[in-house]
Scaffold this active site. Structure first.
Site, PDB file in Angstrom:
ATOM      1  N   GLU A  43       1.097  -0.959  -0.145  1.00  0.00           N
ATOM      2  CA  GLU A  43      -0.088  -0.080   0.241  1.00  0.00           C
ATOM      3  C   GLU A  43       0.819   1.251  -0.197  1.00  0.00           C
ATOM      4  O   GLU A  43       0.728   2.375  -0.396  1.00  0.00           O
ATOM      5  CB  GLU A  43      -0.590   0.153   1.575  1.00  0.00           C
ATOM      6  CG  GLU A  43      -1.365  -1.336   1.000  1.00  0.00           C
ATOM      7  CD  GLU A  43      -2.862  -1.325   0.521  1.00  0.00           C
ATOM      8  OE1 GLU A  43      -3.074  -0.009  -0.001  1.00  0.00           O
ATOM      9  OE2 GLU A  43      -3.165  -1.975  -0.136  1.00  0.00           O
ATOM     10  N   CYS A  52      -6.543   6.511  -5.143  1.00  0.00           N
ATOM     11  CA  CYS A  52      -6.095   5.146  -5.801  1.00  0.00           C
ATOM     12  C   CYS A  52      -6.416   4.626  -7.501  1.00  0.00           C
ATOM     13  O   CYS A  52      -7.189   5.998  -8.035  1.00  0.00           O
ATOM     14  CB  CYS A  52      -6.593   4.003  -5.115  1.00  0.00           C
ATOM     15  SG  CYS A  52      -7.935   3.748  -5.202  1.00  0.00           S
TER      16      CYS A  52
END
Length: 171
Positions: A43, A52
């Site tokens: 991540e 994202c």
């Protein structure tokens, strides 16, 4: 990766290792340090919000809850958000994959994919069904199927799922 994330502000990156240490110190999560490292390294850690690949506002270590564009977070806030998100993923694994019966590696891998894909996607998955049936190896072998976003294979997800599968199959 979005232009917003690429353009990140100076100092926007934070230490995954520092956040892991804070989460482990709280003593609340079952996910091992190895599992947290897999998730955290996949991540990354960003103090500033960014979009994202799924076009969702994100900050910290993959946190999508209560993200406010333009608001930079400190380590304590990032660790608290991540711990809450890890605990949510663990609850999902415990409820839908009989997580309390999984060995640590399988549990960690299941938490990682759940953290990434969300509980609604995982709760009815073949992988979780296999875990409930005690077919752990078969369930672990389902991980490489979870590599798509917007109908496309993402190389980062291929790498992550391979690492999760290896962890899942750890005796």
């Amino acid at each position: 990766m979005s232009a917003i994330r690429k353009a990140g502000k100076a100092g926007a990156v934070c230490s995954v290792a520092a956040i892991i240490a804070m989460v482990i110190a709280s003593g609340q999560v079952r996910t091992s340090e190895q599992g947290l490292e897999l998730i955290g390294n996949a991540e990354s850690c960003q103090r500033d919000p960014y979009k994202c690949p799924a076009d969702v506002w994100t900050d910290g270590v993959g946190n999508t809850h209560g993200v406010k564009p333009g608001i930079r977070k400190n380590d304590a806030q990032i660790a608290a958000d991540w711990e809450r998100n890890i605990l949510d993923a663990e609850k999902c694994v415990n409820r839908y994959a009989d997580g309390d019966k999984l060995k640590q590696g399988a549990f960690d891998a299941a938490v990682s994919v759940t953290f990434n894909m969300g509980c609604p996607a995982m709760q009815k998955s073949t992988m979780f069904w296999m875990f409930r049936q005690g077919r752990i190896t078969d369930g672990c072998n389902q991980l490489p199927r979870w590599v798509h976003a917007d109908g496309k294979v993402l190389p980062g997800l291929v790498t992550r799922r391979n690492k999760e599968k290896a962890l899942c199959l750890t005796p």
